[in-house]
Design an enzyme around this catalytic site. Structure first.
Site, mmCIF file in Angstrom:
data_model
loop_
_atom_site.group_PDB
_atom_site.id
_atom_site.type_symbol
_atom_site.label_atom_id
_atom_site.label_comp_id
_atom_site.label_asym_id
_atom_site.label_seq_id
_atom_site.Cartn_x
_atom_site.Cartn_y
_atom_site.Cartn_z
ATOM 1 N N HIS A 35 50.043 -71.305 72.272
ATOM 2 C CA HIS A 35 48.959 -70.364 71.994
ATOM 3 C C HIS A 35 47.716 -70.714 72.806
ATOM 4 O O HIS A 35 46.614 -70.797 72.282
ATOM 5 C CB HIS A 35 48.628 -70.368 70.500
ATOM 6 C CG HIS A 35 49.795 -70.013 69.635
ATOM 7 N ND1 HIS A 35 50.300 -68.739 69.541
ATOM 8 C CD2 HIS A 35 50.592 -70.785 68.862
ATOM 9 C CE1 HIS A 35 51.334 -68.731 68.732
ATOM 10 N NE2 HIS A 35 51.538 -69.967 68.308
ATOM 11 N N CYS A 36 47.915 -70.915 74.085
ATOM 12 C CA CYS A 36 46.862 -71.353 74.989
ATOM 13 C C CYS A 36 46.666 -70.282 76.060
ATOM 14 O O CYS A 36 47.594 -69.538 76.376
ATOM 15 C CB CYS A 36 47.302 -72.688 75.626
ATOM 16 S SG CYS A 36 46.222 -73.342 76.896
ATOM 17 N N GLY A 37 45.479 -70.226 76.628
ATOM 18 C CA GLY A 37 45.237 -69.298 77.728
ATOM 19 C C GLY A 37 46.131 -69.576 78.924
ATOM 20 O O GLY A 37 46.382 -68.688 79.740
ATOM 21 N N PHE A 38 46.629 -70.805 79.025
ATOM 22 C CA PHE A 38 47.503 -71.176 80.128
ATOM 23 C C PHE A 38 48.985 -71.008 79.795
ATOM 24 O O PHE A 38 49.842 -71.267 80.649
ATOM 25 C CB PHE A 38 47.246 -72.635 80.549
ATOM 26 C CG PHE A 38 45.863 -72.884 81.067
ATOM 27 C CD1 PHE A 38 45.349 -72.168 82.140
ATOM 28 C CD2 PHE A 38 45.052 -73.839 80.475
ATOM 29 C CE1 PHE A 38 44.069 -72.404 82.614
ATOM 30 C CE2 PHE A 38 43.770 -74.091 80.941
ATOM 31 C CZ PHE A 38 43.271 -73.362 82.020
ATOM 32 N N THR A 39 49.322 -70.576 78.583
ATOM 33 C CA THR A 39 50.716 -70.438 78.170
ATOM 34 C C THR A 39 51.537 -69.576 79.135
ATOM 35 O O THR A 39 52.705 -69.890 79.372
ATOM 36 C CB THR A 39 50.813 -69.905 76.723
ATOM 37 O OG1 THR A 39 50.113 -70.813 75.871
ATOM 38 C CG2 THR A 39 52.250 -69.798 76.247
#
Length: 158
Positions: A35-39
């Site tokens: 659940h990360c912007g980099f996922t």
């Protein structure tokens, strides 16, 4: 034998895997989060794995919940995000800590070998470590570095 090959880690499904299983391969170790912007980098990592796996590249994903609680799920949740949402086929390991007293030994070793700008700490999810065929850490990549931008370094290592 290089210290990296003396380490072990537990796969998402529970099997203890010696890093020596990857001897002779170029290894890309990544701390991940669902659940990360980099996922969305999962897709690029999978692309590299598919493109260069036959030439000896292996990507190892290590979920981590230390940054913004962005990996809160259990093993099934992590597997669903990786496999169903992003088509990840590279090896995924159990949730680990990458900073602090409970840092997983793989990350203790890699942070000591390639300290980065924070003096050995990992800044965020999707920090990447490239390891040569001989087990020697070669390069560290920041979370914001997309997998495609690592291709030249990977090719040089292959």
């Amino acid at each position: 034998m290089m210290p990296f090959y003396q380490l072990t880690a537990t796969r998402l499904q529970g099997q203890l895997i010696p890093m020596a299983d990857y001897a002779g391969k170029v290894v890309l170790v990544v701390n991940t989060a669902s659940h990360c912007g980099f996922t969305p980098q999962y897709a690029g990592l999978e692309g590299l794995y598919k493109k260069y796996g036959a030439r000896g590249l292996v990507v190892l994903g290590f979920p981590c919940n230390q940054f913004g609680k962005q990996e809160p799920g259990n093993t099934d949740d992590i597997a669903q995000t990786c496999h169903i949402n992003y088509g990840v086929s590279f090896p995924m390991f159990g949730k680990v800590e990458v900073n602090g007293a409970d840092t997983h030994p793989v990350f203790q070793y890699l942070k000591n070998a390639l300290p980065g700008v924070l003096g050995g700490r990992i800044k965020w999810n999707f920090t990447k470590f490239l390891i040569g065929r001989d087990g020697k850490p070669l390069r560290r990549f920041a979370p914001m570095t997309p997998p495609e931008k690592m291709e030249a370094a990977i090719l040089a290592a292959l």
